[in-house]
Design a protein around this motif. Sequence first.
Motif, PDB file in Angstrom:
ATOM      1  N   ALA A 101     -10.562  -6.693   4.592  1.00  0.00           N
ATOM      2  CA  ALA A 101      -9.747  -6.327   3.430  1.00  0.00           C
ATOM      3  C   ALA A 101     -10.508  -6.582   2.138  1.00  0.00           C
ATOM      4  N   HIS A 102     -10.546  -5.549   1.294  1.00  0.00           N
ATOM      5  CA  HIS A 102     -11.216  -5.633  -0.001  1.00  0.00           C
ATOM      6  C   HIS A 102     -10.694  -4.512  -0.894  1.00  0.00           C
ATOM      7  N   VAL A 103     -10.953  -4.615  -2.171  1.00  0.00           N
ATOM      8  CA  VAL A 103     -10.584  -3.550  -3.094  1.00  0.00           C
ATOM      9  C   VAL A 103     -11.507  -2.372  -2.786  1.00  0.00           C
ATOM     10  N   ALA A 104     -10.897  -1.262  -2.368  1.00  0.00           N
ATOM     11  CA  ALA A 104     -11.692  -0.120  -1.924  1.00  0.00           C
ATOM     12  C   ALA A 104     -11.538   1.103  -2.829  1.00  0.00           C
ATOM     13  N   ASP A 105     -10.836   0.972  -3.936  1.00  0.00           N
ATOM     14  CA  ASP A 105     -10.647   2.096  -4.849  1.00  0.00           C
ATOM     15  C   ASP A 105     -10.486   1.574  -6.271  1.00  0.00           C
ATOM     16  N   ASP A 106     -10.324   2.492  -7.222  1.00  0.00           N
ATOM     17  CA  ASP A 106     -10.159   2.068  -8.612  1.00  0.00           C
ATOM     18  C   ASP A 106      -8.694   1.914  -9.009  1.00  0.00           C
ATOM     19  N   GLU A 107      -7.772   2.079  -8.043  1.00  0.00           N
ATOM     20  CA  GLU A 107      -6.346   1.916  -8.328  1.00  0.00           C
ATOM     21  C   GLU A 107      -5.916   0.451  -8.302  1.00  0.00           C
ATOM     22  N   ASN A 108      -6.755  -0.401  -7.710  1.00  0.00           N
ATOM     23  CA  ASN A 108      -6.383  -1.789  -7.493  1.00  0.00           C
ATOM     24  C   ASN A 108      -7.461  -2.740  -7.993  1.00  0.00           C
ATOM     25  N   SER A 109      -7.020  -3.948  -8.360  1.00  0.00           N
ATOM     26  CA  SER A 109      -7.961  -4.955  -8.842  1.00  0.00           C
ATOM     27  C   SER A 109      -8.117  -6.121  -7.873  1.00  0.00           C
ATOM     28  N   VAL A 138       0.859  -1.185   0.000  1.00  0.00           N
ATOM     29  CA  VAL A 138       0.000   0.000   0.000  1.00  0.00           C
ATOM     30  C   VAL A 138       0.897   1.237   0.000  1.00  0.00           C
ATOM     31  N   SER A 139       0.594   2.192  -0.873  1.00  0.00           N
ATOM     32  CA  SER A 139       1.400   3.409  -0.934  1.00  0.00           C
ATOM     33  C   SER A 139       0.581   4.544  -1.516  1.00  0.00           C
ATOM     34  N   GLY A 140       1.104   5.755  -1.343  1.00  0.00           N
ATOM     35  CA  GLY A 140       0.422   6.906  -1.907  1.00  0.00           C
ATOM     36  C   GLY A 140       1.149   8.199  -1.599  1.00  0.00           C
ATOM     37  N   ILE A 141       0.590   9.275  -2.094  1.00  0.00           N
ATOM     38  CA  ILE A 141       1.160  10.609  -1.929  1.00  0.00           C
ATOM     39  C   ILE A 141       0.570  11.264  -0.686  1.00  0.00           C
ATOM     40  N   ILE A 142       1.422  11.937   0.062  1.00  0.00           N
ATOM     41  CA  ILE A 142       0.976  12.696   1.229  1.00  0.00           C
ATOM     42  C   ILE A 142       0.321  13.980   0.731  1.00  0.00           C
ATOM     43  N   ASP A 143      -0.869  14.265   1.238  1.00  0.00           N
ATOM     44  CA  ASP A 143      -1.568  15.486   0.854  1.00  0.00           C
ATOM     45  C   ASP A 143      -0.922  16.704   1.515  1.00  0.00           C
ATOM     46  N   GLU A 200      -4.091   5.831   3.473  1.00  0.00           N
ATOM     47  CA  GLU A 200      -3.879   5.055   2.247  1.00  0.00           C
ATOM     48  C   GLU A 200      -4.336   3.603   2.424  1.00  0.00           C
ATOM     49  N   SER A 201      -4.036   3.018   3.577  1.00  0.00           N
ATOM     50  CA  SER A 201      -4.470   1.643   3.827  1.00  0.00           C
ATOM     51  C   SER A 201      -5.994   1.537   3.766  1.00  0.00           C
ATOM     52  N   LEU A 202      -6.668   2.440   4.435  1.00  0.00           N
ATOM     53  CA  LEU A 202      -8.132   2.415   4.449  1.00  0.00           C
ATOM     54  C   LEU A 202      -8.698   2.685   3.057  1.00  0.00           C
ATOM     55  N   GLU A 203      -8.145   3.673   2.348  1.00  0.00           N
ATOM     56  CA  GLU A 203      -8.655   4.023   1.020  1.00  0.00           C
ATOM     57  C   GLU A 203      -8.449   2.916  -0.007  1.00  0.00           C
ATOM     58  N   GLU A 204      -7.311   2.222   0.081  1.00  0.00           N
ATOM     59  CA  GLU A 204      -7.002   1.219  -0.938  1.00  0.00           C
ATOM     60  C   GLU A 204      -7.534  -0.167  -0.601  1.00  0.00           C
ATOM     61  N   THR A 205      -7.573  -0.512   0.703  1.00  0.00           N
ATOM     62  CA  THR A 205      -7.882  -1.893   1.085  1.00  0.00           C
ATOM     63  C   THR A 205      -9.062  -2.038   2.036  1.00  0.00           C
ATOM     64  N   GLY A 206      -9.576  -0.935   2.550  1.00  0.00           N
ATOM     65  CA  GLY A 206     -10.650  -1.014   3.527  1.00  0.00           C
ATOM     66  C   GLY A 206     -10.191  -1.444   4.908  1.00  0.00           C
ATOM     67  N   VAL A 207      -8.876  -1.549   5.118  1.00  0.00           N
ATOM     68  CA  VAL A 207      -8.341  -2.002   6.405  1.00  0.00           C
ATOM     69  C   VAL A 207      -7.886  -0.796   7.233  1.00  0.00           C
TER      70      VAL A 207
END
Length: 166
Positions: free
Chosen positions: A117-125, A49-54, A66-73
């Motif tokens: 844990a689940h796909v929580a965004d459109d960046e991941n499949s 899991v990774s991303g840009i700091i706002d 980022e963890s919550l946004e990408e994976t729901g965790v």
Amino acid sequence: MPIPPYVADLRTRIGTDLLWLPGVTVVVRDDAGRVLLTRRADNDMWALVSGIIDPGEEPAPAAARESLEETGVAVVVDDLAAVSTTGEIVYPNGDRTTYLDLLFTAHPVSAEAAAAAHVADDENSAVGWFALDALPEPLTASTTQRLALLRRFEANGDRVTLFVAP
């Protein structure tokens, strides 16, 4: 991959010129020691899991976000394991970027959070938990590098952040 609005705004001013951005990577481990990975939609590779700091955002909360946004965790951030930089990355549209990467360790807030844990965004499949000795392929090169930094961080035993030198 969605581009944060402030980065898109910067790109209208600087075009594809090299842009220095702060980023976070988070190694989330469950109670069994498994690592949370995402399968990226853009290249079909597995990654941490990774991303840009706002702008104005603190790094550890950015890792948790980022963890919550990408994976729901939902996670608790434990340590800053390493500070490193990426080489220049050139995206298909020609944008050039280098990242200052802050590698954090974290754990789910609960067993229920880990199970969510689940796909929580459109960046991941896909999203999954994997033992470190049974990681899926293909892995991104950055994931391989950051897991090597994690092993160095954990091997020194004193939980002192690694500052990567060239």
